[in-house]
Each structure stands twice: as C-alpha cells, then as structure tokens.
Design a protein around this motif. Structure first.
Motif, PDB file in Angstrom:
ATOM      1  N   GLY A  81       0.760  -1.224  -0.220  1.00 31.79           N
ATOM      2  CA  GLY A  81       0.529   0.245  -0.178  1.00 31.79           C
ATOM      3  C   GLY A  81       0.609   1.027   0.391  1.00 31.79           C
ATOM      4  N   ARG A 106      -7.050   5.767  -4.230  1.00 30.58           N
ATOM      5  CA  ARG A 106      -7.036   4.644  -4.173  1.00 30.58           C
ATOM      6  C   ARG A 106      -8.426   4.358  -2.996  1.00 30.58           C
ATOM      7  NH1 ARG A 106      -2.014   1.640  -3.325  1.00 30.58           N
ATOM      8  NH2 ARG A 106      -2.135   3.041  -0.617  1.00 30.58           N
ATOM      9  N   GLN A 107      -8.868   4.994  -2.574  1.00 26.93           N
ATOM     10  CA  GLN A 107      -9.935   5.382  -1.560  1.00 26.93           C
ATOM     11  C   GLN A 107     -10.979   5.065  -2.216  1.00 26.93           C
ATOM     12  OE1 GLN A 107      -9.946   6.944   2.226  1.00 26.93           O
ATOM     13  NE2 GLN A 107     -11.977   6.509   2.751  1.00 26.93           N
ATOM     14  N   THR A 143      -7.689  -3.321  -7.241  1.00 21.29           N
ATOM     15  CA  THR A 143      -9.001  -3.339  -8.298  1.00 21.29           C
ATOM     16  C   THR A 143      -8.718  -3.378 -10.022  1.00 21.29           C
ATOM     17  OG1 THR A 143      -8.662  -1.117  -8.937  1.00 21.29           O
ATOM     18  CG2 THR A 143     -10.870  -1.925  -6.865  1.00 21.29           C
ATOM     19  N   MET A 186       1.496   3.502  -7.632  1.00 21.63           N
ATOM     20  CA  MET A 186       0.607   2.889  -5.936  1.00 21.63           C
ATOM     21  C   MET A 186      -0.018   1.874  -6.722  1.00 21.63           C
ATOM     22  SD  MET A 186      -2.734   4.897  -5.334  1.00 21.63           S
ATOM     23  CE  MET A 186      -3.901   6.075  -6.541  1.00 21.63           C
ATOM     24  N   CYS A 203     -10.912   2.176  -4.879  1.00 16.39           N
ATOM     25  CA  CYS A 203     -12.244   0.730  -4.587  1.00 16.39           C
ATOM     26  C   CYS A 203     -13.628   1.188  -4.149  1.00 16.39           C
ATOM     27  CB  CYS A 203     -10.930   0.560  -3.852  1.00 16.39           C
ATOM     28  SG  CYS A 203      -9.418   0.043  -4.131  1.00 16.39           S
ATOM     29  N   LEU A 214      -2.903  -0.512  -6.936  1.00 13.54           N
ATOM     30  CA  LEU A 214      -5.067  -0.147  -6.877  1.00 13.54           C
ATOM     31  C   LEU A 214      -5.722  -2.032  -6.587  1.00 13.54           C
ATOM     32  CD1 LEU A 214      -5.569   1.864  -9.210  1.00 13.54           C
ATOM     33  CD2 LEU A 214      -5.346   2.187  -6.932  1.00 13.54           C
ATOM     34  N   ARG A 267      -3.381   8.052  -1.906  1.00  8.86           N
ATOM     35  CA  ARG A 267      -3.955   6.981  -1.014  1.00  8.86           C
ATOM     36  C   ARG A 267      -6.023   7.249  -1.108  1.00  8.86           C
ATOM     37  NH1 ARG A 267       0.707   7.098   1.741  1.00  8.86           N
ATOM     38  NH2 ARG A 267       0.661   9.410   2.802  1.00  8.86           N
ATOM     39  N   ALA A 294     -10.498   0.191 -12.551  1.00  8.48           N
ATOM     40  CA  ALA A 294      -9.978   1.902 -12.519  1.00  8.48           C
ATOM     41  C   ALA A 294     -10.481   2.944 -13.493  1.00  8.48           C
ATOM     42  CB  ALA A 294      -8.026   1.127 -11.874  1.00  8.48           C
TER      43      ALA A 294
END
Length: 189
Positions: free
Chosen positions: A28, A182-183, A52, A48, A186, A50, A179, A57
């Motif tokens: 992460g 990504r949050q 997914t 980063m 997701c 992911l 981050r 994405a």
C-alpha cells in the motif's frame, strides 16, 4: 485441481523496481521520485497498487468530475468537450484548485486536452492557465487481480516559487492524495 492466480511479476511493469519497491507497492505504499523541471518547476512520478481490475479503475479515472474527490485541492473539474477518434478519445478539461504554500494561498486554473488510450493511458496536455507549462501521464498496467497506476507530472507555475519548495509540497501532499484516489476508486467497486 484449481490453480491460484499469480500476479504478473512487477518487472514486466517496470524493470527498474527493486524487490523492496515491489513489496512496498503491494503493502500500500506510494513510491515517488521528484525532480527539477525548468528553473522554477518540478516533476514527479508516483506509483501505487490498486487492488481493483484495470477496467474498473479506468472507469473511475475517466469520470473527470470525480477528480475533486481524488485530489482535495481540486475544487472544480469539468469536461468542456469530447471528440471520439477511432483509436482514442480526446477531452478538453477545465480544472481549478486552491493550494496553500507555507503562508501563501494560491488559486490555479488550467485548461488542458486529455487523450485517452482505452484502459491504459491518460495524457494531459496544457492549453492555457496558471502555468507556463504542464504535462502529465497516467498509465495503468495489470498486476494479478489488481492494477499498477503510474502518474507522472511536470509543471512550471507562473508564480516564481523556487523549485525546491514545489518539490517539497509535492513530496508532502501527493502520497496522501494518491491514497485518497485509491480509497475512492476501491469504494466505487
């Protein structure tokens, strides 16, 4: 017999990543490299993982009004026009952002062309705005059940801020922005 899905080795994503960097991505972490760009500009490449699939994405990333959720400093992100070509899609975007640099609050605005290469790459090209130059590339590559996102940007502001200050602001802000991205991606899945 059921075989487990094994991630594609990261060396196929980027042969310059060490085993430690590969492990960091999967844990992460956001990997970043900052650099000078022009006399008062800065550049950065951030990577980063992911968790997914790439198409999921891609759907989130190409919904440009959502970029206000990815990057808290962006307060407006709108598509002005779209041209669908046979091998790509081009959009004209308008974004505004507010950034506090130390004791200075800066409002920026940018008009840019974004060229989409389906499920793989977004190329942002500066048209006009609060920069003397701006360019960015965002690429997605499969990695097992997930995706490696690489975001590279180079910009030179019109306001004469030393490159070192811009690099430090990027080093401070970009990991938390990534981050957040990504949050949001997701959570939509």
């Amino acid at each position: 017999m059921v075989s487990a899905t094994r991630p594609t080795p990261l060396h196929t994503v980027d042969s310059h990543l060490s085993a430690t960097d590969q492990a960091s991505l999967l844990n992460g972490e956001i990997l970043m490299q900052t650099r000078s760009h022009s006399l008062i500009g800065a550049g950065v490449t951030a990577r980063m993982f992911l968790p997914t699939p790439r198409p999921q994405a891609w759907t989130q990333l190409t919904h440009y009004p959502s970029w206000t959720q990815f990057f808290p400093d962006i307060n407006r992100s709108e598509v002005l026009s779209t041209v669908d070509r046979s091998s790509s899609v081009e959009h004209r975007l308008h974004q505004t952002a507010r950034k506090d640099f130390f004791l200075l609050a800066v409002q920026v605005e940018i008009y840019m062309k974004v060229t989409e290469t389906q499920d793989q790459r977004l190329r942002f090209q500066f048209e006009r705005g609060s920069f003397s130059d701006f360019s960015a590339d965002l690429t997605l590559q499969d990695y097992g059940p997930g995706t490696i996102l690489t975001y590279s940007v180079e910009a030179t502001p019109l306001i004469p801020v030393p490159s070192l200050f811009i690099q430090e602001a990027i080093r401070h802000d970009l990991p938390s922005n990534m981050r957040q991205m990504r949050q949001v991606i997701c959570a939509a899945g």
